[in-house]
Design an enzyme around this catalytic site. Structure first.
Site: not given
Ligand code: UD1
Length: 389
Positions: A223
């Site tokens: 991811h």
């Molecule tokens: C975040 C953390 C990362 C951690 C990861 C664990 C930061 C910078 N990154 O990355 O360090 O390893 O979490 O999973 O804080 N999304 C969903 N549902 C959710 C959450 C996210 O669909 O419940 C999707 C959305 O499209 C979103 C994308 O995932 O834009 C990324 O989510 P985000 O929280 O920005 O970062 P992660 O890649 O999950």
């Protein structure tokens, strides 16, 4: 820096979680707080960075984390928007609840956002999992780690090398305590109740017989933005995973970021492989069961590198660097980057010889949260005395 207000010495500890790995780290800490002879009062704040049932609610249930007292519901956004939204919504809580300190874990955007708000209001910050460094400033988490550690008052570390990193950055070592790894507290508390891999696969609609391969099966998580946000990196990585699946069946628990990018880049055909089982994000007990039963794990996650080391399962990390150096030095982890031949030869080596055995690092013993709670009680006591003087 002049601080705005001195916090009351014994308001609650405001505990912040935002994203999936935070939940795993916070659960044992809250249990240890409750188990003190005088329980440490805590308020649990969920920023809402992760909000899907699969990414959040399910983990809360698996980890026996109490329902958050407050949910800021920030959701997704660019780094600036997400960080700013957390800060904006978190600040009034500090005025309202007057915590004695704010406790943050790990390195996600919510960790830094809440630390910044707290320190500017004169409320001490306690950082659990301090001092880890990948030395890769292109990683958003590295920025979050460096900055959070600079402004934290108490820093709890998982490995001794973290102290060298912090000393190099000018952090006063009297603030730093080596306590071990709370992630492993969760792992050891749940290992017995982990869901068997076959059940997880069946639940997802696949035949569990696929896992009966004589070579066992591999587990994949992927991811990191550096791996999944550009088609030029994601396409060849998925192609090499297809080649690994020729050697042994793979269970791929797919993060929503990766799922969305595969769809956006039209890469779905690369997943059409009878021995690559693509599952939605899994609960904690499911992941634990999958990893425990695996012949090998391919990942770019920080937590998974630590969990596989604790489980003694060979881990191939598809990154050029890691902040969890101890998992490579003492554990079962090997950095393979994104290079096709490096990945395939590491897989072949594990299939031929079983891979790195490793040993469990110092103080990854399931009692880290107890040590944190005991230390925090003492620190709060000293602080209370200072405030009175
Ligand atoms: C975040 C953390 C990362 C951690 C990861 C664990 C930061 C910078 N990154 O990355 O360090 O390893 O979490 O999973 O804080 N999304 C969903 N549902 C959710 C959450 C996210 O669909 O419940 C999707 C959305 O499209 C979103 C994308 O995932 O834009 C990324 O989510 P985000 O929280 O920005 O970062 P992660 O890649 O999950």
């Amino acid at each position: 820096m002049k601080r705005e207000v001195l916090p009351p010495a014994f308001g609650p500890v405001m505990c912040v979680v935002g994203a999936r790995p935070n939940f795993i780290k916070m659960a044992p800490i809250l249990r240890a707080f409750a188990a003190q002879s005088t329980p440490i009062p805590a308020l649990l704040v969920h920023t809402g960075q992760h909000y899907d049932a699969d990414m959040s609610d399910r983990l809360f249930a698996d980890l026996r984390l109490p329902h958050p007292d407050i949910n800021l519901e920030v959701g997704s956004g660019t780094h600036a928007v997400q960080t700013a939204e957390v800060m904006r919504r978190f600040e009034p809580l500090l005025d309202q609840h007057q915590p004695c300190c704010v406790l943050v874990v790990g390195d996600v955007n919510s960790t830094l956002a809440c630390s910044l708000v707290a320190v500017k209001k004169g409320i001490p910050v306690v950082h659990v999992e301090a001092g880890l460094r990948s030395f890769d400033r292109a990683m958003p988490e590295e920025i979050n780690r460096v900055l959070t550690d600079q402004i934290a008052d108490v820093l709890y570390t998982t490995e001794r090398m973290a102290h060298d990193n912090l000393a190099r950055e000018g952090v006063e070592l009297s603030r730093v305590r080596f306590v071990g790894n709370v992630m492993i507290d969760s792992l050891l508390a749940s290992r017995e109740i982990a869901r068997p891999a076959k059940q997880t696969v069946e639940q997802a609609g696949f035949s569990p017989a696929v896992l009966d391969d004589p070579r066992g099966f591999g587990v994949v998580t992927l991811h990191r933005p550096s791996n999944v946000d550009q088609v030029e990196t994601l396409d060849p990585l998925l192609a090499v995973l297809g080649e690994v699946a020729e050697r042994l069946p793979l269970v791929f628990a797919m993060h929503p970021r990766t799922r969305a990018n595969i769809a956006r880049f039209g890469l779905d055909p690369l997943l059409e492989h009878g021995r690559m089982l693509v599952l939605p994000p899994q609960g904690y007990l499911e992941m634990l069961g999958l990893m425990s039963g695996a012949t090998l794990v391919l990942t770019d996650s920080g937590g998974v590198q630590e969990e596989t080391t604790a489980l003694g399962v060979p881990c191939l990390t598809m990154r050029e660097n890691t902040e969890r150096h101890i998992t490579v030095e003492h554990g079962t982890n090997t950095l393979v980057g994104r290079d096709r031949s490096a990945i395939l030869s590491a897989v072949d080596a594990i299939l031929a010889s079983g891979g790195k055995r490793g040993r469990v690092p110092e103080l990854w013993d399931g009692r880290t949260s107890e040590r944190i709670a005991a230390d925090l009680v003492q620190w709060l006591g000293r602080r209370q005395a200072e405030v009175k003087v």
